[in-house]
Scaffold this motif. Structure first.
Motif: not given
Length: 162
Positions: A102-104, A106, A144, A153
Motif C-alpha cells: 500500500d502507499k504507506k 506496508n 491497504s 514498512p
C-alpha cells in the motif's frame, strides 16, 4: 531503478532472485557487478523465519546455486564460504519482493516474516537499517494490506509510472 539516487550511492546491495511472478531482477544484478558494487542474495531457512543475505560472487555465480523445494535459487546449506552481509559491513540497500503493497509502505510478503526478522537484525548492526525499496507491478498496489506489529514498512515502492 538504475538511476535511483539510493541505488547509485549504495555499495552493498541485497536483492532477491526473482520468481516468474515477480519483477525480474536479472538486469539489476548484472548492473550491480558492472558498477563494482557488492551483491547479496537471500538464503532462507525452512521451518523458521530466519534468512541470511549471502554474497554473490558474480552474475554467473547464480548458475551454481541450488534450487529449493520452493523453486528458489539460493546458496546451499553446505555453502559456508560466502560472506553474510551482517557479519561484514552490513548493507546500504535492500530490494524487496512482495505480493502486495500500500502507499504507506506496508508490504504483504509470503507469510513467513523472513524480511521483517532480517530487518530487525539489521537494526542491531552498527551500520543500522539499510534503505529498503520494494519492486512491484502497478497491479500489486492496494489501498491497504494487513499488517501486524512485527511488519517493517518499506521506505519506498517502485512500480511502473509511480
Amino acid at each position: 531503478v538504475l538511476d535511483h539516487p539510493k541505488y547509485r550511492e549504495s555499495k552493498r546491495i541485497a536483492i532477491f532472485l526473482s520468481m516468474p511472478d515477480e519483477i525480474q531482477t536479472e538486469e539489476i544484478i548484472q548492473d550491480i557487478f558492472k558498477q563494482g558494487k557488492e551483491c547479496f542474495i537471500p538464503r532462507y531457512k525452512p521451518q523458521s523465519s530466519h534468512m541470511e543475505m549471502l554474497k554473490l560472487l558474480s552474475a554467473e555465480d547464480i548458475s551454481s546455486l541450488a534450487l529449493t523445494s520452493w523453486n528458489i535459487l539460493q546458496p546451499g546449506d553446505d555453502d559456508t564460504a560466502r560472506e553474510e552481509a551482517l557479519a561484514g559491513g552490513g548493507l546500504d540497500l535492500i530490494f524487496m519482493p512482495g505480493l502486495g503493497f500500500d502507499k504507506k509502505g506496508n508490504r504483504l510478503g509470503r507469510g513467513k516474516g523472513y524480511y521483517d526478522t532480517y530487518l530487525e537484525r539489521c537494526m542491531k548492526h552498527p551500520r543500522g537499517k539499510p534503505y529498503t525499496i520494494a519492486l512491484a507491478f502497478r497491479e500489486q498496489i492496494c489501498d491497504s494490506v494487513p499488517v501486524t506489529e512485527n511488519d517493517v514498512p518499506v521506505d519506498e515502492i517502485l512500480y511502473e509510472d509511480c
